[in-house]
Write an enzyme that holds these catalytic residues in place. Sequence first.
Site, PDB file in Angstrom:
ATOM      1  N   ARG A  95      -5.819 -12.013 -19.695  1.00  0.00           N
ATOM      2  CA  ARG A  95      -6.184 -12.983 -18.455  1.00  0.00           C
ATOM      3  C   ARG A  95      -5.947 -12.732 -16.789  1.00  0.00           C
ATOM      4  O   ARG A  95      -6.464 -12.923 -15.989  1.00  0.00           O
ATOM      5  CB  ARG A  95      -5.248 -14.519 -19.004  1.00  0.00           C
ATOM      6  CG  ARG A  95      -5.987 -15.086 -19.877  1.00  0.00           C
ATOM      7  CD  ARG A  95      -7.666 -14.354 -20.541  1.00  0.00           C
ATOM      8  NE  ARG A  95      -8.408 -15.605 -20.723  1.00  0.00           N
ATOM      9  CZ  ARG A  95      -9.157 -15.440 -21.550  1.00  0.00           C
ATOM     10  NH1 ARG A  95      -9.250 -13.894 -21.499  1.00  0.00           N
ATOM     11  NH2 ARG A  95      -9.514 -16.041 -22.186  1.00  0.00           N
ATOM     12  N   ASP A 124      -4.738 -20.771 -21.131  1.00  0.00           N
ATOM     13  CA  ASP A 124      -5.262 -19.636 -19.986  1.00  0.00           C
ATOM     14  C   ASP A 124      -5.375 -20.120 -18.646  1.00  0.00           C
ATOM     15  O   ASP A 124      -5.498 -19.263 -17.603  1.00  0.00           O
ATOM     16  CB  ASP A 124      -6.456 -19.464 -20.263  1.00  0.00           C
ATOM     17  CG  ASP A 124      -6.724 -18.387 -22.017  1.00  0.00           C
ATOM     18  OD1 ASP A 124      -5.602 -17.864 -21.542  1.00  0.00           O
ATOM     19  OD2 ASP A 124      -8.085 -18.726 -22.205  1.00  0.00           O
ATOM     20  N   SER A 180     -14.273 -21.573 -32.327  1.00  0.00           N
ATOM     21  CA  SER A 180     -14.058 -20.975 -30.690  1.00  0.00           C
ATOM     22  C   SER A 180     -13.679 -20.104 -30.649  1.00  0.00           C
ATOM     23  O   SER A 180     -12.725 -19.383 -31.429  1.00  0.00           O
ATOM     24  CB  SER A 180     -13.727 -21.696 -29.060  1.00  0.00           C
ATOM     25  OG  SER A 180     -12.519 -21.700 -29.505  1.00  0.00           O
TER      26      SER A 180
END
Length: 412
Positions: A95, A124, A180
């Site tokens: 990230r 995130d 996911s």
Amino acid sequence: MAKEKIVLAYSGGLDTSVILKWLKETYDAEIIAFTADIGQKDELDGLEEKALATGASKIYIDDLRDEFAKDFINPMFQAAALYEGQYLLGTSIARPLIAKRMVEIARAEGATAIAHGATGKGNDQVRFELTAAALAPEISVIAPWRLEEFREQFPGRAEMIAYAEKHGIPVTASAAKPYSTDRNLLHISFESGMLEDPWFDPSATSNKDMFVLSVDPEDAPDQAEYIELEFEKGDCVAVNGAKLTPLQVMETLNEVGGKHGIGRVDMVENRFVGMKSRGVYETPGGTILFTAHRKMESLTMDRDVMHLRDSLISKYASLVYNGFWFAPERLAIQALVTESQKNVSGTVRLKLYKGNVIGAGVKSPVSLYNPDIATMEADPTKAYDQGDATGFIHLNALRLKVSSGVEQNAKK
């Protein structure tokens, strides 16, 4: 008058596709999409056409794999970072690199804001925005999932799918994979959907198709495979005698590790925002590299330097997990880590077998291990007199004897 420009972190999935269109309509802005190639493989196929068709004025698809391996994965592994004893931080470490490049594009394009599709419940959002704050505090951040008007319009996936269909946005959304994923050079993660039940067993035979980077350990080869990793100053620079770049090291180790079912982790972790979440991870190459690096350190690293570095592992891992990669305290710890690695050089041999990484030898031209001193036989160097241990033990026992005496007197 020129429209405002917004740089969007874009994956091409349902969420960011809808967000791209929604941002353009809501803010009457020019949307510049950005996708970082950090090892997603075929997930990048067709992204440019899709982004432009959805309404982006431009899209950047930047190959950041070399930078990711060299400047993010390697320094983190030198620090032996492991979050809550299990997680090798595959998503977390990606990230800050993505956000760093986003703000660089924003400045180059004259954009006033960046946007992301991270939810208000996850880590995130914090990682993206703390990086932006550290590197470009003048650029604002738009987080649609934290905006009430966005959540009212899209209370669930059904509404997002309907919106995509209405605007001709091609999306793939089905119940075939009710979870996911997030993939990069270091790992792939799985969460949500059926995995929200911590009793659900992803390793069951019926769920084998979920995994991407590794075979089931039960299906791995019955013959063990030996592999040698060469290190220079804490970084792996060669595998089985072949000199490799950091990117090539990760690609090579992922392939061999995946073949042997290495690197699967199933854990309930503590998110920075306060809740517990269940995540399943595949980190085949990273698991091999982590193990090899630790073994290399065991031979070449001074005891107290190692213990000092190890005392900072939990802090360092939390800084990465929580999004503080560019914070001054992480940079300060990294300076110590870099110094600690100056003699971590040599070769490690490992045996890979059905999900296991087994040490099979280590050697170094700067080894601190001296078999003549450590031997149980007569010491030819006379470097260690066993009689000296008597005084050593007496001195270390003194405070224990005093404390015990106090306690026994108190019982009388």
